[in-house]
Write a protein that holds these residues in place. Structure first.
Motif, PDB file in Angstrom:
ATOM      1  N   LEU A  19       0.823  -1.208   0.000  1.00  0.00           N
ATOM      2  CA  LEU A  19       0.000   0.000   0.000  1.00  0.00           C
ATOM      3  C   LEU A  19       0.853   1.253   0.000  1.00  0.00           C
ATOM      4  CD1 LEU A  19      -2.903  -0.823   2.438  1.00  0.00           C
ATOM      5  CD2 LEU A  19      -3.118   0.079   0.128  1.00  0.00           C
ATOM      6  N   LEU A  40      -2.630   9.302 -19.308  1.00  0.00           N
ATOM      7  CA  LEU A  40      -3.886  10.045 -19.330  1.00  0.00           C
ATOM      8  C   LEU A  40      -4.768   9.565 -20.469  1.00  0.00           C
ATOM      9  CD1 LEU A  40      -2.719  13.673 -18.553  1.00  0.00           C
ATOM     10  CD2 LEU A  40      -4.427  12.379 -17.285  1.00  0.00           C
ATOM     11  N   GLY A  43      -7.418   6.219 -20.422  1.00  0.00           N
ATOM     12  CA  GLY A  43      -8.845   6.221 -20.103  1.00  0.00           C
ATOM     13  C   GLY A  43      -9.681   6.435 -21.338  1.00  0.00           C
TER      14      GLY A  43
ATOM     15  N   HIS B  23     -10.323  -5.208   8.719  1.00  0.00           N
ATOM     16  CA  HIS B  23     -10.529  -6.622   8.431  1.00  0.00           C
ATOM     17  C   HIS B  23     -10.410  -6.946   6.961  1.00  0.00           C
ATOM     18  CE1 HIS B  23     -11.654  -8.036  12.411  1.00  0.00           C
ATOM     19  NE2 HIS B  23     -11.956  -6.766  12.579  1.00  0.00           N
ATOM     20  N   ALA B  25      -8.301  -5.859   3.469  1.00  0.00           N
ATOM     21  CA  ALA B  25      -7.388  -5.060   2.657  1.00  0.00           C
ATOM     22  C   ALA B  25      -8.099  -4.548   1.414  1.00  0.00           C
ATOM     23  CB  ALA B  25      -6.173  -5.892   2.264  1.00  0.00           C
ATOM     24  N   ARG B  28      -9.833  -1.345   2.127  1.00  0.00           N
ATOM     25  CA  ARG B  28      -8.890  -0.242   2.316  1.00  0.00           C
ATOM     26  C   ARG B  28      -8.292   0.219   0.992  1.00  0.00           C
ATOM     27  NH1 ARG B  28      -4.716  -2.382   5.662  1.00  0.00           N
ATOM     28  NH2 ARG B  28      -5.850  -4.331   5.954  1.00  0.00           N
ATOM     29  N   VAL B  29      -7.884  -0.756   0.183  1.00  0.00           N
ATOM     30  CA  VAL B  29      -7.274  -0.395  -1.100  1.00  0.00           C
ATOM     31  C   VAL B  29      -8.296   0.300  -1.999  1.00  0.00           C
ATOM     32  CG1 VAL B  29      -6.263  -1.311  -3.218  1.00  0.00           C
ATOM     33  CG2 VAL B  29      -5.524  -2.187  -0.998  1.00  0.00           C
ATOM     34  N   LEU B  88      -8.522  13.294 -18.010  1.00  0.00           N
ATOM     35  CA  LEU B  88      -8.516  12.910 -16.610  1.00  0.00           C
ATOM     36  C   LEU B  88      -9.869  12.354 -16.193  1.00  0.00           C
ATOM     37  CD1 LEU B  88      -6.605  12.919 -14.241  1.00  0.00           C
ATOM     38  CD2 LEU B  88      -7.381  15.220 -13.653  1.00  0.00           C
ATOM     39  N   LEU B  91     -10.274   8.795 -17.697  1.00  0.00           N
ATOM     40  CA  LEU B  91      -9.334   7.874 -17.057  1.00  0.00           C
ATOM     41  C   LEU B  91      -9.802   7.543 -15.638  1.00  0.00           C
ATOM     42  CD1 LEU B  91      -6.594   6.366 -17.061  1.00  0.00           C
ATOM     43  CD2 LEU B  91      -5.581   8.443 -16.121  1.00  0.00           C
ATOM     44  N   TRP B  94     -12.999   5.425 -15.407  1.00  0.00           N
ATOM     45  CA  TRP B  94     -12.801   3.977 -15.579  1.00  0.00           C
ATOM     46  C   TRP B  94     -12.155   3.362 -14.348  1.00  0.00           C
ATOM     47  CZ3 TRP B  94     -15.458   1.099 -18.541  1.00  0.00           C
ATOM     48  CH2 TRP B  94     -15.901   1.565 -19.781  1.00  0.00           C
ATOM     49  N   LEU B  98     -14.172   0.460 -12.432  1.00  0.00           N
ATOM     50  CA  LEU B  98     -13.610  -0.887 -12.299  1.00  0.00           C
ATOM     51  C   LEU B  98     -13.313  -1.207 -10.830  1.00  0.00           C
ATOM     52  CD1 LEU B  98     -11.313  -0.955 -15.464  1.00  0.00           C
ATOM     53  CD2 LEU B  98     -13.588  -1.956 -15.177  1.00  0.00           C
ATOM     54  N   HIS B 132     -14.583  -7.464  18.326  1.00  0.00           N
ATOM     55  CA  HIS B 132     -13.409  -6.597  18.284  1.00  0.00           C
ATOM     56  C   HIS B 132     -13.752  -5.150  17.984  1.00  0.00           C
ATOM     57  CE1 HIS B 132     -14.190  -8.804  14.564  1.00  0.00           C
ATOM     58  NE2 HIS B 132     -14.026  -7.636  13.995  1.00  0.00           N
ATOM     59  N   THR B 229      -3.463   1.191   7.247  1.00  0.00           N
ATOM     60  CA  THR B 229      -2.746  -0.021   7.666  1.00  0.00           C
ATOM     61  C   THR B 229      -3.580  -0.947   8.539  1.00  0.00           C
ATOM     62  OG1 THR B 229      -1.924   0.976   9.700  1.00  0.00           O
ATOM     63  CG2 THR B 229      -0.616   1.334   7.710  1.00  0.00           C
ATOM     64  N   GLY B 230      -4.554  -0.395   9.219  1.00  0.00           N
ATOM     65  CA  GLY B 230      -5.330  -1.199  10.150  1.00  0.00           C
ATOM     66  C   GLY B 230      -4.603  -1.408  11.465  1.00  0.00           C
ATOM     67  N   ARG B 231      -3.453  -0.783  11.615  1.00  0.00           N
ATOM     68  CA  ARG B 231      -2.593  -1.077  12.749  1.00  0.00           C
ATOM     69  C   ARG B 231      -3.196  -0.627  14.079  1.00  0.00           C
ATOM     70  NH1 ARG B 231       3.337   1.078  12.123  1.00  0.00           N
ATOM     71  NH2 ARG B 231       2.179   3.022  12.312  1.00  0.00           N
ATOM     72  N   ALA B 234      -5.733  -3.070  15.403  1.00  0.00           N
ATOM     73  CA  ALA B 234      -5.092  -4.342  15.716  1.00  0.00           C
ATOM     74  C   ALA B 234      -4.290  -4.231  17.014  1.00  0.00           C
ATOM     75  CB  ALA B 234      -4.169  -4.762  14.578  1.00  0.00           C
ATOM     76  N   GLU B 237      -6.452  -4.369  19.969  1.00  0.00           N
ATOM     77  CA  GLU B 237      -6.980  -5.699  20.205  1.00  0.00           C
ATOM     78  C   GLU B 237      -5.981  -6.535  21.007  1.00  0.00           C
ATOM     79  OE1 GLU B 237      -9.812  -8.091  17.454  1.00  0.00           O
ATOM     80  OE2 GLU B 237      -7.755  -8.331  16.773  1.00  0.00           O
ATOM     81  N   HIS B 238      -4.720  -6.311  20.748  1.00  0.00           N
ATOM     82  CA  HIS B 238      -3.701  -7.104  21.434  1.00  0.00           C
ATOM     83  C   HIS B 238      -3.332  -6.534  22.780  1.00  0.00           C
ATOM     84  CE1 HIS B 238      -2.675 -10.153  18.486  1.00  0.00           C
ATOM     85  NE2 HIS B 238      -3.065  -9.266  17.612  1.00  0.00           N
TER      86      HIS B 238
END
Lengths: 239, 239
Positions: A19, A40, A43, B23, B25, B28-29, B88, B91, B94, B98, B132, B229-231, B234, B237-238
């Motif tokens: 990431l 560019l 697209g 939980h 990725a 997040r991405v 732009l 691009l 799309w 997607l 959690h 990161t989700g850090r 997490a 939790e620990h």
């Protein structure tokens, strides 16, 4: 439960590295001048590809009744340069070249001799406005038959008296609603609207509807696409 | 007093977002890809809008005719703004579409929508499913309210606003509406689709602003880090 958390954490860590790298890589690619334009353009190229897949000659652009027409005096006149490039209408001919069996200069009378089509269709401008007009002329596909265009050719390009130029793909050219237009609202084209001959292609955008045509070329390869396209506008303009 | 209550309600959804993202990725991405493409779409959309900052209703509309709204913006026709704007926009559209499709497929198959977005009748049972989540809630008793607001907001964005943007965007294309006329006619025409495209943009911008305010309310650095990161979650939790 513990093992699930552990595996989650493992995935999180490995993806965290990715990431962090991905945005940097993507933005970095855009920062390289040589890559900027191809990236560019990607697209638009994908849009053109997708719409070419979608395009069918059997799918007609919407047509409208006479009561839906935008009044002629309110039909916008858009030019990139001059309203009237002062075409000598008496001496006008359309120069046909490229992959055709019968190249040469075609007179307006020869074009008039083909079956006439009249349709009320939209004229959609890339700026955002659109109007409905009444267009009369001959099917581009009929004219291409007349000049013996090579059926394997891929593009039709036109040049105009005001030095504007445009091109369309062969599928769009063969569409039954694509016209070599010599009439609007039942009257011969006025000079501002492209006398004596323009394109009227309701399945595509306004800047493709070139006016004051002087040359028409059938080809397999395009040297230049179009006045606006060469400044970054979509080429097929399906989407 | 009433205002502060509302702001608390807004802040709680954020708690759940970061937890849900931790939980997955994929979420997040896709969140960040969508963020970048939305920003690009917004900026390029403004560039495109400035070519003709007037809105209409129905099938047609042009400068010569009556408008629905004259936006207090200048007409900007400079090619250096319009050309890149279009690159732009297509691009990032799309990329956004997607990414959105991938997210939708993931959301359905991973039960992300069912587990994390579908408002549950019984918040308590939902807490049992994902215990959690409670660990990062500053005040668990507030979390119950935030939950519902957050879920509804995200459902609206994912299942109503983004699809509407894509629909009305396609509805403005002459080639696409020749294949699927209903894309435009459902709304009353080309210009209606354009106007809806504009107003849904406004709603999405408001959503993003409120969303960012909520992130600040919940702790900006911690929330953004959790989304990347989700850090944070997490670690708690620990501990």
């Amino acid at each position: 439960m513990n093992s699930r958390i552990d595996s989650c954490q493992f995935k999180t860590i490995s993806r965290r590295g990715l990431l962090k790298l991905t945005p940097v890589a993507v933005l970095g690619a855009f920062a390289i001048p040589q890559l900027q334009k191809p990236l560019l353009k990607g697209g638009l190229r994908f849009s053109d590809w997708a719409s070419t897949r979608l395009f069918r000659s059997g799918h007609l652009a919407p047509t409208f009744t006479d009561s839906d027409l935008t009044p002629f005096e309110k039909f916008p006149i858009n030019d990139y340069d001059v309203d009237d490039p002062e075409v000598d209408l008496d001496k006008w001919t359309l120069a046909v070249s490229g992959s055709v069996q019968k190249p040469g200069d075609y007179t307006l009378a020869q074009i008039h001799a083909l079956p006439k089509v009249t349709q009320n269709t939209r004229h959609v401008c890339v700026e955002g406005w659109d109007v409905i007009g009444r267009f009369g002329g001959v099917r581009l596909s009929d004219f291409l038959k007349t000049i013996g265009a090579d059926p394997t050719a891929r593009f039709i390009s036109v040049e105009c008296a005001d030095d504007y130029y445009e091109s369309i793909d062969i599928a769009t050219a063969m569409h039954p609603q694509s016209l070599l237009c010599y009439e609007m609202y039942g009257q011969p084209l006025t000079r501002e609207h492209g006398a004596p001959l323009r394109l009227s292609i309701p399945t595509t955008i306004g800047y493709k509807q070139a006016k004051y045509l002087t040359h028409l070329k059938v080809s397999h390869v395009l040297e230049k696409v179009g006045y606006w396209e060469d400044q970054g506008y979509p080429e097929f303009y399906g989407l | 007093m009433a205002e502060s209550v509302q702001l608390h309600e807004l802040a709680i959804p954020e708690v759940n977002v970061s937890d849900a993202l931790r939980h997955s990725a994929v979420v997040r991405v896709t969140h960040w890809i969508t963020t970048i493409s939305f920003l690009a779409l917004l900026l390029s959309g403004i560039a495109i809008l400035l070519a003709h900052p007037r809105l209409y209703w129905g099938e047609t509309g042009a400068r010569e005719g009556p408008s629905l709204i004259d936006l207090p913006l200048p007409f900007v026709l400079d090619v250096p703004i319009r050309g890149p704007g279009r690159y732009l926009h297509f691009l990032s559209a799309w990329v956004c579409v997607l990414t959105g499709l991938f997210y939708l497929l993931y959301g359905f198959f991973s039960r992300h929508f069912r587990k994390n977005l579908l408002p549950s009748k019984d918040d308590f049972s939902w807490r049992v499913i994902s215990p959690h989540l409670r660990l990062t809630r500053p005040k668990p008793e507030e979390a119950l309210k935030y939950n519902g607001v957050q879920r509804l907001a995200y459902i609206a964005v994912v299942f109503v606003l983004f699809p509407l943007m894509i629909w009305t965007g396609l509805g403005m294309s002459p080639a696409v509406t020749s294949v699927f006329p209903w894309l435009a006619t459902t709304f009353g025409g080309q210009q209606s689709a354009r106007t809806i495209h504009f107003f849904v943009t406004i709603v999405l911008v408001i959503f993003v602003l409120v969303h960012i305010i909520m992130v600040f309310r919940a702790g900006f650095i911690a929330r953004v880090r959790a989304m990347i990161t989700g850090r944070v979650a997490a670690a708690k939790e620990h501990s």
